[in-house]
Every structure is written in structure tokens, then in C-alpha cells.
Design a protein around this motif. Structure first.
Motif, short mmCIF file in Angstrom:
data_model
loop_
_atom_site.label_atom_id
_atom_site.label_comp_id
_atom_site.label_asym_id
_atom_site.label_seq_id
_atom_site.Cartn_x
_atom_site.Cartn_y
_atom_site.Cartn_z
N MET A 1 -37.07 34.04 43.11
CA MET A 1 -37.21 34.04 44.31
C MET A 1 -37.36 32.22 44.96
O MET A 1 -37.71 32.14 44.69
CB MET A 1 -38.42 34.86 44.69
CG MET A 1 -38.46 34.99 45.66
SD MET A 1 -40.89 35.44 46.11
CE MET A 1 -41.19 36.85 45.43
N ALA A 2 -35.65 32.79 46.07
CA ALA A 2 -35.66 31.67 46.85
C ALA A 2 -36.89 31.07 47.76
O ALA A 2 -36.62 31.98 48.69
CB ALA A 2 -34.52 31.32 47.20
N TRP A 3 -37.55 30.11 48.43
CA TRP A 3 -38.73 29.90 48.89
C TRP A 3 -38.98 28.14 49.18
O TRP A 3 -38.52 27.88 48.61
CB TRP A 3 -39.75 30.80 49.37
CG TRP A 3 -40.92 30.80 48.02
CD1 TRP A 3 -40.48 31.36 46.85
CD2 TRP A 3 -41.71 29.97 47.82
NE1 TRP A 3 -41.18 31.18 45.85
CE2 TRP A 3 -42.68 30.40 47.08
CE3 TRP A 3 -42.23 29.32 48.95
CZ2 TRP A 3 -43.56 29.89 46.00
CZ3 TRP A 3 -43.65 28.61 48.18
CH2 TRP A 3 -44.16 28.47 47.06
N ILE A 37 -37.46 49.58 31.34
CA ILE A 37 -38.10 49.68 32.30
C ILE A 37 -37.27 48.34 32.96
O ILE A 37 -37.04 47.37 32.54
CB ILE A 37 -39.88 49.22 31.92
CG1 ILE A 37 -39.60 50.87 31.46
CG2 ILE A 37 -40.34 49.06 33.51
CD1 ILE A 37 -41.66 50.20 31.69
N VAL A 38 -36.51 48.32 34.20
CA VAL A 38 -36.16 46.91 34.98
C VAL A 38 -37.60 46.91 36.40
O VAL A 38 -37.34 47.38 36.74
CB VAL A 38 -34.81 47.91 35.65
CG1 VAL A 38 -34.06 46.55 36.48
CG2 VAL A 38 -33.66 48.04 34.95
N GLY A 39 -37.99 45.91 35.42
CA GLY A 39 -38.92 45.04 37.48
C GLY A 39 -40.26 45.34 36.16
O GLY A 39 -41.05 45.62 35.96
N GLY A 40 -40.47 43.83 36.24
CA GLY A 40 -41.92 43.51 35.58
C GLY A 40 -42.93 43.23 36.45
O GLY A 40 -44.12 41.98 36.23
N GLY A 67 -44.75 37.99 37.60
CA GLY A 67 -45.73 37.93 38.51
C GLY A 67 -44.84 37.14 39.98
O GLY A 67 -45.49 36.30 40.60
N ASP A 68 -43.36 36.86 39.54
CA ASP A 68 -42.69 35.85 40.55
C ASP A 68 -42.02 37.08 41.96
O ASP A 68 -41.92 36.60 42.82
CB ASP A 68 -41.10 35.79 40.39
CG ASP A 68 -41.41 33.87 39.16
OD1 ASP A 68 -42.21 33.82 39.37
OD2 ASP A 68 -40.44 33.74 39.01
N GLY A 69 -42.83 38.61 41.94
CA GLY A 69 -42.04 39.75 42.45
C GLY A 69 -43.74 39.36 43.71
O GLY A 69 -44.44 38.85 43.53
N ARG A 73 -47.29 37.66 44.51
CA ARG A 73 -47.99 36.80 45.41
C ARG A 73 -48.05 37.55 46.53
O ARG A 73 -48.45 37.21 48.27
CB ARG A 73 -45.95 36.24 45.58
CG ARG A 73 -45.24 35.22 44.47
CD ARG A 73 -44.16 35.30 44.73
NE ARG A 73 -43.42 34.15 44.25
CZ ARG A 73 -43.31 33.61 44.02
NH1 ARG A 73 -43.24 32.49 45.95
NH2 ARG A 73 -42.77 32.17 43.55
N ASN A 74 -48.90 38.92 46.29
CA ASN A 74 -49.70 39.65 47.68
C ASN A 74 -50.40 39.45 47.55
O ASN A 74 -50.86 38.39 47.41
CB ASN A 74 -49.46 41.04 47.23
CG ASN A 74 -50.44 41.34 45.90
OD1 ASN A 74 -51.03 41.56 46.43
ND2 ASN A 74 -49.67 41.60 44.94
N GLY A 75 -51.62 39.11 49.46
CA GLY A 75 -52.95 38.79 49.37
C GLY A 75 -53.32 39.54 49.19
O GLY A 75 -55.25 39.31 49.48
N GLY A 76 -53.57 40.40 48.10
CA GLY A 76 -54.61 40.86 46.94
C GLY A 76 -55.91 42.05 47.34
O GLY A 76 -56.41 41.88 46.77
#
Length: 428
Positions: A1-3, A37-40, A67-69, A73-76
């Protein structure tokens, strides 16, 4: 992810506070498995764990690091029920289906707690969540929602807060009323992702990072996933990419759209004990939701969604600090240690997307900002469907989730226009 972040480039507060984050090797040749499965993230890893522990051969690929998606990274915030209030779903779907979806979400909540306890994952769980109104005149609706949850849905943990109590519990007079939920809470999501990946690996799942799925095709009753370093052949496939579907699969791409979400972490609020003194999580009533909470070490983690393109603000921290100052004026000059962003997958009606998009290929995502507990449970439910257990996933497959209008060319600009309009309504 680029940020980008001028404060801590490439590093979220979550990454900075995870003691050990194992690396998994990329795919190094072609493989044949029962389930690919595609997506970790949460969905893919829970599916991998539950399948592997039952003896199914499963291979999971992740295009970046685990965990990069959004899962890392979410609000938890856990939340309660589905994205919409139960009475709103009841008006659309009827009481029986609304109650079934609510009960599913409660099972999801219990499942995540039980899983973390069984795997000895300390996910920094902290109890309490408040939903608050940024507009006056909503007292009746908020009070009614709390009463309906108790009387019709068997959930007595939500209580109404008038303006005075809301101000006391938040430490700001910015909001007019709200509800407080003592039956849920918030977590450190990356700690859960890291622990979940370890559990899936220990159960026998083959996990491969830095392995991008280039295409999905079918022949001879099998599904093939092409990657830069080999082809995976599987009897069944789960697409669990959520907002990061790209052009991999067109049905999912038409139904799950990415929006950019940004979070900032302040220094510990030792000098501001009146701000969220109970350390609950908070989400407000804006269409473009502002969500914030106290971390275990007393920081304010503040998130907002104000960007609807793939680009990031040049200075995330300034962007977030302005929003913090609107809600908590006393924090107008608070020091921030981290600021980060990522993509969240949304659907048009804000309901989860679960559908068989090809023979033997299932796609699950579009949690619309309500996915911490639900995405974990959906991974388990996918495994259950493969193993012939409870068919709870059908509750989500039966939901009407239309595609975004405009086709492949116009979907993104139309979404930008619509969300910009709602952001202006929130503001004025």
C-alpha cells in the motif's frame, strides 16, 4: 500500500507497537491445493486457519505483508450488530431476517474473543463504545434505538445519553446526544492479525506474502490463480481482497469500492484527563464518519474519511489535527507521533458483499467500516461452508447488494461526486 506520512514514513502506530511481526516467504513455484485464498486480512486468515485445522490443504497469498491492508490499519472498533441499526434493517428486511443478522454479529463478537483467548493473543481489548450525534434534534431516534435493542433484540447493554452526559463522557460539547454500549469495545487490530497468521501457519496453512494474484481463470473443473512466480490450482477459491480487488475479478470490483481512510495517533493525553475519561471508542453520525478512541497507553487515535480517490494528502497529520481540533478544541496543538492511511471497502447499501462469483469461487468483503469482528467471522463461515457445517454465510449471500452505477469507467468518478456531496452535507 502506498501512502505518505511526514511524521513516521511507512509506519503506523500499530506497526510501531507490535513486538514481533513474522515474515512469510513469497510463492516459489506452482502449487495444487484443495482451497486457495487471495488476501491475507482477517477474512482470508480466519478461513485459512479453520480449514487447515480441519485437515484441508490451503494456500493463502497476500500481495504485500500480512496486515498491510485494512485489517492491520483500521480504527479497531468492534461495534454491535451490522453496519445499519437493527430497526433500520427491520424496516427493510423484516424482523426475522434483521434479528438473524443481529444474532450473527453477536456470535461474531464472541468468536473473536474466544479465538484470541484460545490462541493467547493479547489484542489490547478495551471495553465500551459510544455512537454520538453531530446534529441536534436526534434524541428521540437515539433513545428509541437503545430501547429497541433491549426489548426486541435481547441486547440490554446500550443506554441513551443526553447532551450533558455525552459531553461528560467525551470531554467535548461538540455532540448533542448519543448511546453508550458496554457490550462491545475496541482492539489493536494488527496484534490480532499477527496472532491470527501465526495460528493459521501453526495449523498447517501455507501462507505466502509478497505474492500478487494476476488473474483467475477456470478449466477442467479447477480454478487457476496466476502469480508472477507460479500458478495455483485449486478446487475452491476464496477472494478476500476487500478494497484491494483492483481488476482481478469484475463482479467483486463492481460491488466493492475503495475509499481512503486516514488515522492519526497523538502523544498520551496525560494532561487532558477529561477527554474520553472512560477510554471508550467513539463513532459519530456523519455520513463521512469520524471515529476515535483511547489506546491502552492513553493516546487519542483519531480517524476520518475525507479522500475518495487513490491519492493521499501530502500531510496526513495536519489533515487529522484539524479534525481533532474541531471535536476537541483543547487539543488544537497536540503533538502527533504517527499518521497513516489505507483503503476501506464499501458497498452501495453498506451491507457486506458475499457471493459466488464463479463456479467454486466465493468473494467476501465490503464491510463498509464495520468489519473488525464481522470479517473474522466471515472467514470462519466460509470454512464452515466448505466443511459442511452451519450455513450462516447464506444470511449474507441473500442480502441485496447492487453494483455501483456507471460501469467500470464511471464508477470511481460517480463515487467521488456522491461522497463529496455527503461530506458537504455533513459540514453544512
Amino acid at each position: 500500500m502506498a501512502w505518505q506520512s511526514p511524521i513516521a514514513p511507512g509506519l503506523s502506530w500499530y506497526q510501531a507497537t507490535v513486538d514481533d511481526r513474522p515474515e512469510y516467504p513469497p510463492l516459489d513455484g506452482s502449487r495444487s491445493v484443495d482451497v486457495a485464498i487471495v488476501g491475507g486480512g482477517f477474512t482470508g486468515l480466519q478461513a485459512a486457519y479453520n480449514l487447515a485445522v480441519s485437515g484441508v490443504s490451503v494456500l493463502l497469498i497476500e500481495g504485500h505483508r500480512i496486515g498491510d491492508g485494512a485489517s492491520g490499519r483500521n480504527g479497531g472498533q468492534f461495534g454491535t450488530g451490522q453496519r445499519a441499526w437493527p430497526d433500520e434493517l427491520e424496516a427493510e428486511l423484516g424482523y426475522e431476517r434483521s434479528k438473524a443478522l443481529f444474532d450473527m454479529a453477536e456470535r461474531a463478537k464472541r468468536y473473536v474473543h474466544d479465538f484470541a483467548a484460545a490462541q493467547a493473543i493479547d489484542m489490547d481489548y478495551m471495553p465500551g463504545q459510544m455512537n454520538v450525534s453531530h446534529k441536534p434534534g436526534q434524541d428521540k431516534d437515539y433513545r428509541a434505538s437503545a430501547e429497541i435493542l433491549a426489548s426486541r433484540y435481547g441486547y440490554p447493554h446500550v443506554t441513551f445519553m443526553d447532551g450533558k452526559e455525552t459531553a461528560e463522557r467525551l470531554g467535548t460539547s461538540r455532540y448533542h446526544c448519543g448511546v453508550r454500549d458496554t457490550g462491545t469495545g475496541h482492539i489493536h487490530p494488527l496484534k490480532l492479525v499477527v496472532g491470527l497468521a501465526r495460528a493459521a501457519k501453526a495449523a498447517g496453512a501455507d501462507i505466502r506474502e509478497m505474492t500478487k494474484a494476476l488473474s483467475i481463470r477456470q478449466a477442467g473443473g479447477k480454478t487457476m490463480i496466476d502469480t508472477p512466480t507460479g500458478t495455483i490450482t485449486a478446487d475452491r477459491v476464496l477472494i478476500a481482497t476487500n478494497a484491494y480487488i483492483g481488476n482481478l475479478e469484475p463482479v467483486t470490483a463492481a460491488h466493492v469500492m475503495p475509499i481512503r481512510s486516514f488515522i492519526g495517533a497523538t502523544v498520551p493525553l496525560d494532561k487532558f484527563p477529561d477527554i474520553i475519561p472512560g477510554s471508550e471508542a467513539v463513532a459519530d453520525s456523519r455520513f463521512v464518519v469520524r471515529y476515535f478512541r483511547k489506546s491502552r497507553d492513553g493516546r487519542l487515535l483519531f480517524g476520518g474519511r475525507e479522500a475518495y480517490t487513490a491519492d493521499n494528502p501530502i500531510d496526513i497529520s495536519s489533515h487529522i489535527r484539524r479534525q481533532i481540533a474541531e471535536v476537541f478544541p483543547t487539543l488544537h496543538s497536540i503533538d502527533m507521533t504517527h499518521a497513516w492511511g489505507g483503503s476501506v471497502g464499501i458497498t452501495l447499501p453498506r451491507k457486506p458483499f458475499a457471493r459466488d462469483v464463479m463456479p467454486g469461487v466465493t468473494s467476501i468483503g465490503g464491510y463498509s467500516g464495520h468489519g473488525v469482528m464481522l470479517s473474522n467471522y466471515c472467514g470462519k463461515l466460509y470454512a464452515d461452508s466448505i466443511l459442511g457445517k452451519a450455513p450462516d454465510l447464506d444470511l449474507l449471500k441473500d442480502l441485496k447488494v447492487p453494483p455501483f452505477p456507471g460501469g467500470a469507467r464511471l464508477r470511481t468518478p460517480l463515487l467521488f461526486l456522491a461522497l463529496t456531496w455527503y461530506a458537504l452535507r455533513d459540514r453544512f
